[in-house]
Each structure stands twice: as C-alpha cells, then as structure tokens.
Design an enzyme around this catalytic site. Structure first.
Site, PDB file in Angstrom:
ATOM      1  N   LYS A  53       0.849  -1.207   0.000  1.00  0.00           N
ATOM      2  CA  LYS A  53       0.000   0.000   0.000  1.00  0.00           C
ATOM      3  C   LYS A  53       0.882   1.253   0.000  1.00  0.00           C
ATOM      4  O   LYS A  53       0.589   2.230  -0.695  1.00  0.00           O
ATOM      5  CB  LYS A  53      -0.935  -0.013   1.222  1.00  0.00           C
ATOM      6  CG  LYS A  53      -2.029  -1.084   1.106  1.00  0.00           C
ATOM      7  CD  LYS A  53      -2.872  -1.238   2.376  1.00  0.00           C
ATOM      8  CE  LYS A  53      -3.824  -2.436   2.215  1.00  0.00           C
ATOM      9  NZ  LYS A  53      -4.784  -2.608   3.283  1.00  0.00           N
ATOM     10  N   GLN A  97      -5.118  -2.338   9.414  1.00  0.00           N
ATOM     11  CA  GLN A  97      -4.939  -3.603   8.712  1.00  0.00           C
ATOM     12  C   GLN A  97      -5.578  -4.749   9.501  1.00  0.00           C
ATOM     13  O   GLN A  97      -5.322  -4.911  10.694  1.00  0.00           O
ATOM     14  CB  GLN A  97      -3.440  -3.872   8.480  1.00  0.00           C
ATOM     15  CG  GLN A  97      -3.139  -5.065   7.590  1.00  0.00           C
ATOM     16  CD  GLN A  97      -3.668  -4.891   6.163  1.00  0.00           C
ATOM     17  OE1 GLN A  97      -3.699  -3.785   5.632  1.00  0.00           O
ATOM     18  NE2 GLN A  97      -4.106  -5.977   5.556  1.00  0.00           N
ATOM     19  N   ASP A 120     -11.101   2.549   3.995  1.00  0.00           N
ATOM     20  CA  ASP A 120     -11.492   1.172   3.684  1.00  0.00           C
ATOM     21  C   ASP A 120     -13.001   1.005   3.513  1.00  0.00           C
ATOM     22  O   ASP A 120     -13.469  -0.053   3.116  1.00  0.00           O
ATOM     23  CB  ASP A 120     -11.076   0.258   4.853  1.00  0.00           C
ATOM     24  CG  ASP A 120      -9.848  -0.577   4.530  1.00  0.00           C
ATOM     25  OD1 ASP A 120      -9.548  -0.761   3.344  1.00  0.00           O
ATOM     26  OD2 ASP A 120      -9.202  -1.048   5.484  1.00  0.00           O
TER      27      ASP A 120
HETATM   28  N1  LIG Z   1      -8.046  -3.105   6.520  1.00  0.00           N
HETATM   29  C1  LIG Z   1      -8.077  -4.094   5.624  1.00  0.00           C
HETATM   30  N2  LIG Z   1      -7.579  -5.283   5.939  1.00  0.00           N
HETATM   31  C2  LIG Z   1      -7.610  -6.278   4.996  1.00  0.00           C
HETATM   32  C3  LIG Z   1      -8.141  -6.037   3.714  1.00  0.00           C
HETATM   33  C4  LIG Z   1      -8.676  -4.766   3.425  1.00  0.00           C
HETATM   34  O1  LIG Z   1      -9.208  -4.497   2.326  1.00  0.00           O
HETATM   35  N3  LIG Z   1      -8.615  -3.809   4.403  1.00  0.00           N
HETATM   36  N4  LIG Z   1      -8.079  -7.023   2.745  1.00  0.00           N
HETATM   37  C5  LIG Z   1      -7.199  -8.167   2.950  1.00  0.00           C
HETATM   38  C6  LIG Z   1      -5.748  -7.952   2.648  1.00  0.00           C
HETATM   39  N5  LIG Z   1      -5.405  -6.937   1.633  1.00  0.00           N
HETATM   40  C7  LIG Z   1      -5.545  -5.638   1.930  1.00  0.00           C
HETATM   41  O2  LIG Z   1      -5.308  -5.181   2.996  1.00  0.00           O
HETATM   42  C8  LIG Z   1      -4.716  -7.298   0.441  1.00  0.00           C
HETATM   43  C9  LIG Z   1      -4.688  -8.588  -0.027  1.00  0.00           C
HETATM   44  C10 LIG Z   1      -3.933  -8.913  -1.166  1.00  0.00           C
HETATM   45  C11 LIG Z   1      -3.217  -7.951  -1.839  1.00  0.00           C
HETATM   46  C12 LIG Z   1      -2.364  -8.261  -2.996  1.00  0.00           C
HETATM   47  O3  LIG Z   1      -1.908  -7.362  -3.676  1.00  0.00           O
HETATM   48  N6  LIG Z   1      -2.070  -9.537  -3.256  1.00  0.00           N
HETATM   49  C13 LIG Z   1      -1.177  -9.922  -4.297  1.00  0.00           C
HETATM   50  C14 LIG Z   1      -0.313 -11.073  -3.796  1.00  0.00           C
HETATM   51  C15 LIG Z   1       0.585 -10.683  -2.676  1.00  0.00           C
HETATM   52  C16 LIG Z   1       1.348 -11.882  -2.144  1.00  0.00           C
HETATM   53  O4  LIG Z   1       2.149 -12.427  -2.886  1.00  0.00           O
HETATM   54  O5  LIG Z   1       1.115 -12.249  -1.002  1.00  0.00           O
HETATM   55  C17 LIG Z   1      -1.977 -10.426  -5.491  1.00  0.00           C
HETATM   56  O6  LIG Z   1      -3.105 -10.925  -5.311  1.00  0.00           O
HETATM   57  O7  LIG Z   1      -1.445 -10.356  -6.608  1.00  0.00           O
HETATM   58  C18 LIG Z   1      -3.270  -6.663  -1.384  1.00  0.00           C
HETATM   59  C19 LIG Z   1      -4.006  -6.340  -0.262  1.00  0.00           C
HETATM   60  C20 LIG Z   1      -7.284  -8.593   4.411  1.00  0.00           C
HETATM   61  N7  LIG Z   1      -7.107  -7.493   5.294  1.00  0.00           N
END
Ligand SMILES: Nc1nc2c(c(=O)[nH]1)N[C@@H](CN(C=O)c1ccc(C(=O)N[C@@H](CCC(=O)O)C(=O)O)cc1)CN2
Length: 286
Positions: A53, A97, A120
């Site tokens: 982020k 988070q 969020d």
């Molecule tokens: N406050 C929040 N917590 C969480 C959220 C949210 O929207 N707000 N969602 C999820 C986690 N998340 C954001 O925080 C999130 C998940 C995945 C990715 C991402 O870019 N994933 C990559 C892979 C990354 C890796 O290799 O691990 C992808 O899919 O290509 C970004 C953000 C739970 N918590």
C-alpha cells in the site's frame, strides 16, 4: 486453458496512472493526500500488504503515514493510535490492517475511526450509508471486483452472481454493491452453512469466491462461460498462495481472475481511489 484473464495487475496500473494526474492537480491546490496505516503484530502477509500500500502511495504521489505496533499491543494502545490519526491533519485517510491479533475488539477499533477518514469503507457509518444507498467510500476488495469486471466488459446487469463467504471485508459488502441499481445483479450469498453449494454455483454467471478454502470451487461446479473471481487467500507450507478456485476451472470458465495478480492488486488500487476521492471532496469544500 480456455478462460480469458481478468488482469488485475494491468487494470490496477491504469487506475494508478489516472490517480497520479489527479494527485498532482490536488497538490497544485495545496492539498497533499496522505494515507495512514495501522499495523499490529508481525503477520508476514499483513506486513506485505501494508508495504505494498505504501509503495503504491509513493508511485502516485500520496504521502505515507505508518504506525506499526507490536503483537503485544493492548486495546487501549491501538485505540490511542486511532485517535491520533483522527486528529492528524496530514492524514487524510487511513486503514487499520485486518485481522487484528486475537483478544483485540476489532469492531470497537473500526467504530472509533473518524468515518470521514475511513479509507477502507468499513466504518459502521460508511457501511450503513452503503445500505441506505448514500455516497460512501466503498470497501476496497468488493469495489475492486466490480471495477475488474467492468474493465473487461463482463456484463453485471441482470447477472446471477454467487458470492461465497460472509466476512466483513468482502462477503458482507459484496452483495450490497452488486444489487445497487447501477450494478443490478441478482445475488445469492453462500457460506459454510449452505447445504448444496455446488447447486448454487452451477447456476451462476459470475462467482466471487471469498471463502478462504483452498481449491473449493471445482470445474464441475462452474457453468461454462461463467466469470470466476478468486478472492480467497490460503497459503501452503512454503507460503505460496492457494486460491479458492481449483486450477481446472480455467478450462470451463469464460473469465477467470488469477490469484495472485487478480483481485489483490485491485484491492490496493481501490484504496488509493478512496484516498484521492476523499481529498477531492475536501478540495471542493474549500
Ligand atoms: N483493513 C483491511 N484489511 C484487509 C483487507 C482490506 O481491504 N482492508 N483485505 C485483505 C488484505 N489486503 C488488503 O489489505 C490485500 C490482499 C492482497 C493484496 C495483494 O496485492 N495480493 C497480491 C499477492 C501478494 C502476495 O504475494 O502475497 C496479489 O493478489 O497479486 C493486497 C491487499 C485482508 N485485510
């Protein structure tokens, strides 16, 4: 593989390129958007998401404010950081988070946030506004799903959509967004209490899989040509992501979001959209 790819990386890159221009325009008006993050503990995945982020913020010109507390932080210590960000004028929007460590009252933390700074869309006021059909920042992952489908020309209007999961970040808000007049989908929400998941899935034009159960959705569950969004994240022993969707589904589906590279990058892009939109509202009110 016959399914076309719902390319989250490319779609997120296009969104970030647009936001870079909008952030520059805000700065010319004397407003610098600033995203705050509150991370508690040392969960490797959460650390990675938060780092991503802030990398995104640097790319588009948004300022970063990072608060990292140890896993031993108390409810009161986390609440103190939330209060501090509510008051910090350089922080125009922030997120806590999730998940927070066991024993912490997550809802109480979310409720304490200033809803005007909730990047969020998870504050009860903003979720309530979504229910009431009033303007509000939308939760990032569900909004990312909608944007990804639209960017690839997948018809949502009139579609039968099955959402698998009922968590607060995806499963709960996803049907609220899909059933707005602007999306106009018909939604079935499935979860661990659903008796015959497969029967529901086979009827779906669009599947949003957010159960967190590795390879739950099998090829025989999917209607040929359906769009399948894999939002689930589980990890194997080596830390490799296992989505909710069996790889064989790509032979049956019309569209599929890779995981990684699908909805994850969209979640991050939509967060930036929420931050910039809030700053633009503030600029318009000057
Ligand atoms: N406050 C929040 N917590 C969480 C959220 C949210 O929207 N707000 N969602 C999820 C986690 N998340 C954001 O925080 C999130 C998940 C995945 C990715 C991402 O870019 N994933 C990559 C892979 C990354 C890796 O290799 O691990 C992808 O899919 O290509 C970004 C953000 C739970 N918590």
């Amino acid at each position: 593989m016959s399914a076309q790819i719902l390319d989250g990386k490319a779609t997120a890159a296009a969104i970030k390129s647009d936001l870079t221009v909008r952030v520059a325009a805000l700065k010319e008006q004397g407003i610098t958007p600033g995203l705050g993050t509150v991370l508690v503990g040392d969960d490797a995945a959460s650390q990675k998401y938060v780092a991503g982020k802030h990398r995104d913020c640097a790319q588009v010109g948004i300022a970063s404010i990072q608060r990292h507390l140890p896993a031993t932080a108390t409810q009161e210590e986390i609440e103190a950081v939330v209060r501090e960000l509510n008051e910090d004028p350089t922080c125009t929007g922030y997120i806590v988070q999730l998940p927070l460590p066991k024993g912490i009252d997550e809802n109480r933390i979310l409720e304490l946030m200033d809803p005007a700074k909730d990047a969020d869309g998870l504050h009860p006021t903003n979720l309530g506004r979504l229910v009431l059909n009033e303007p509000a920042p939308l939760p990032c992952t569900p909004n990312g799903v909608i944007t990804l489908l639209r960017a690839h020309g997948v018809e949502i209007n009139g579609a039968e959509v099955v959402v698998v999961g009922r968590g607060v970040t995806i499963g709960r808000p996803m049907p609220l967004i899909l059933t707005r007049r602007s999306e106009n989908a018909t939604v079935t929400q499935c979860h661990t209490g659903t008796r015959d998941l497969s029967a529901h899935l086979r009827n779906a034009d669009i599947i949003v899989a957010a159960a967190g159960v590795p390879h739950l959705i099998k090829p025989e569950d999917v209607k040929p040509g359906a769009a399948v969004l894999d939002v689930g994240v589980s990890r194997n022993g080596e830390g490799k992501i296992l989505g909710d969707v069996d790889p064989g589904v790509a032979e049956v589906a019309g569209w599929i979001s890779p995981n990684p590279g699908g909805v994850g990058p969209m979640t991050r892009a939509q967060l930036l959209v929420n931050v910039v939109e809030a700053a633009e509202r503030a600029a318009a009110a000057l």
